[in-house]
Motif scaffolding. Structure first.
Motif, PDB file in Angstrom:
ATOM      1  N   GLN A  44      -1.467   9.295  15.255  1.00 40.02           N
ATOM      2  CA  GLN A  44      -2.169   8.017  15.429  1.00 40.02           C
ATOM      3  C   GLN A  44      -2.556   7.363  14.100  1.00 40.02           C
ATOM      4  N   TYR A  45      -2.544   8.136  13.016  1.00 41.26           N
ATOM      5  CA  TYR A  45      -2.927   7.612  11.702  1.00 41.26           C
ATOM      6  C   TYR A  45      -1.725   7.205  10.851  1.00 41.26           C
ATOM      7  N   PHE A  46      -0.515   7.253  11.425  1.00 42.50           N
ATOM      8  CA  PHE A  46       0.691   7.010  10.629  1.00 42.50           C
ATOM      9  C   PHE A  46       0.651   5.645   9.927  1.00 42.50           C
ATOM     10  N   ASN A  47       0.341   4.577  10.667  1.00 42.48           N
ATOM     11  CA  ASN A  47       0.302   3.240  10.051  1.00 42.48           C
ATOM     12  C   ASN A  47      -0.812   3.128   9.023  1.00 42.48           C
ATOM     13  N   VAL A  48      -1.922   3.783   9.295  1.00 42.84           N
ATOM     14  CA  VAL A  48      -3.035   3.797   8.345  1.00 42.84           C
ATOM     15  C   VAL A  48      -2.608   4.491   7.045  1.00 42.84           C
ATOM     16  N   VAL A  49      -1.917   5.614   7.189  1.00 41.98           N
ATOM     17  CA  VAL A  49      -1.454   6.364   6.013  1.00 41.98           C
ATOM     18  C   VAL A  49      -0.475   5.504   5.212  1.00 41.98           C
ATOM     19  N   LYS A  50       0.420   4.800   5.885  1.00 38.90           N
ATOM     20  CA  LYS A  50       1.367   3.917   5.184  1.00 38.90           C
ATOM     21  C   LYS A  50       0.601   2.818   4.433  1.00 38.90           C
ATOM     22  N   SER A  51      -0.416   2.274   5.060  1.00 42.91           N
ATOM     23  CA  SER A  51      -1.232   1.234   4.433  1.00 42.91           C
ATOM     24  C   SER A  51      -1.991   1.809   3.226  1.00 42.91           C
ATOM     25  N   MET A  52      -2.531   3.023   3.390  1.00 41.82           N
ATOM     26  CA  MET A  52      -3.235   3.673   2.282  1.00 41.82           C
ATOM     27  C   MET A  52      -2.287   3.863   1.099  1.00 41.82           C
ATOM     28  N   TYR A  53      -1.059   4.276   1.403  1.00 38.91           N
ATOM     29  CA  TYR A  53      -0.076   4.461   0.337  1.00 38.91           C
ATOM     30  C   TYR A  53       0.232   3.146  -0.366  1.00 38.91           C
ATOM     31  N   SER A  54       0.382   2.071   0.394  1.00 38.95           N
ATOM     32  CA  SER A  54       0.654   0.766  -0.209  1.00 38.95           C
ATOM     33  C   SER A  54      -0.473   0.363  -1.153  1.00 38.95           C
ATOM     34  N   LEU A  55      -1.693   0.611  -0.718  1.00 39.26           N
ATOM     35  CA  LEU A  55      -2.861   0.287  -1.542  1.00 39.26           C
ATOM     36  C   LEU A  55      -2.870   1.108  -2.830  1.00 39.26           C
ATOM     37  N   VAL A  56      -2.670   2.410  -2.713  1.00 34.64           N
ATOM     38  CA  VAL A  56      -2.687   3.276  -3.900  1.00 34.64           C
ATOM     39  C   VAL A  56      -1.571   2.861  -4.867  1.00 34.64           C
ATOM     40  N   LYS A  57      -0.382   2.562  -4.336  1.00 39.95           N
ATOM     41  CA  LYS A  57       0.743   2.140  -5.189  1.00 39.95           C
ATOM     42  C   LYS A  57       0.417   0.833  -5.914  1.00 39.95           C
ATOM     43  N   ALA A  58      -0.134  -0.144  -5.182  1.00 38.61           N
ATOM     44  CA  ALA A  58      -0.475  -1.435  -5.791  1.00 38.61           C
ATOM     45  C   ALA A  58      -1.544  -1.239  -6.870  1.00 38.61           C
ATOM     46  N   TYR A  59      -2.495  -0.366  -6.601  1.00 34.06           N
ATOM     47  CA  TYR A  59      -3.531  -0.062  -7.597  1.00 34.06           C
ATOM     48  C   TYR A  59      -2.887   0.596  -8.829  1.00 34.06           C
ATOM     49  N   TRP A  60      -2.034   1.589  -8.598  1.00 31.97           N
ATOM     50  CA  TRP A  60      -1.417   2.367  -9.668  1.00 31.97           C
ATOM     51  C   TRP A  60      -0.555   1.476 -10.565  1.00 31.97           C
ATOM     52  N   LYS A  61       0.140   0.511  -9.947  1.00 32.86           N
ATOM     53  CA  LYS A  61       1.002  -0.404 -10.720  1.00 32.86           C
ATOM     54  C   LYS A  61       0.197  -1.510 -11.397  1.00 32.86           C
ATOM     55  N   GLY A  62      -1.104  -1.588 -11.099  1.00 31.56           N
ATOM     56  CA  GLY A  62      -1.943  -2.624 -11.698  1.00 31.56           C
ATOM     57  C   GLY A  62      -1.849  -3.962 -10.987  1.00 31.56           C
TER      58      GLY A  62
END
Length: 138
Positions: free
Chosen positions: A48-66
């Protein structure tokens, strides 16, 4: 100690562990993206958290790339902690009761989502606006 972790215990563990997150942890969680997403997708209590996890990953990636920095460090650290916990709870929060691991994984994700939901929604709004802007540029 019998029984499973309570929501308060999960929140306390998440907050305590989040204070120790380093850039190396962010790199590690980004390297493990496929493994973590597969584990979430294959596990009933986590699916049930799959889409949330994908969203969390997108956020972390965007943060990491600045690309996206309008976010408290705690949010990034809490997400990284929760994702690393799903990948390997013994690395992040030593688990005294191993067979409760998957229940704890779902609880950690649920608590993390509660703590960071507004920031995640803000990020998704930003991402959506960015996509719309880039589409109207074409």
């Amino acid at each position: 100690m019998a029984g499973k972790m309570t929501e308060q215990e999960a929140a306390a563990k998440l907050e305590k562990s989040s204070k120790k997150v380093t850039d190396k942890d962010i790199e590690r969680v980004l390297e493990k993206e496929q493994d973590i997403e597969e584990k979430v997708q294959k596990n009933g209590s986590l699916r049930q958290y799959f889409n949330v996890v994908k969203s969390m990953y997108s956020l972390v990636k965007a943060y990491w790339k600045g690309e996206y920095r309008e976010i408290p460090w705690f949010t990034i650290a809490a997400i990284v902690t929760a994702l690393l916990y799903v990948f390997n709870p013994l690395d992040v929060l030593p688990d005294v009761i191993p067979f409760l691991g998957l229940t704890d994984d779902a609880l950690i994700l649920a608590v993390c989502l509660k703590l960071v939901q507004q920031d995640l929604e803000d990020f998704e709004r930003w991402r959506s606006e960015k996509e719309q802007a880039s589409q109207s540029d074409h």
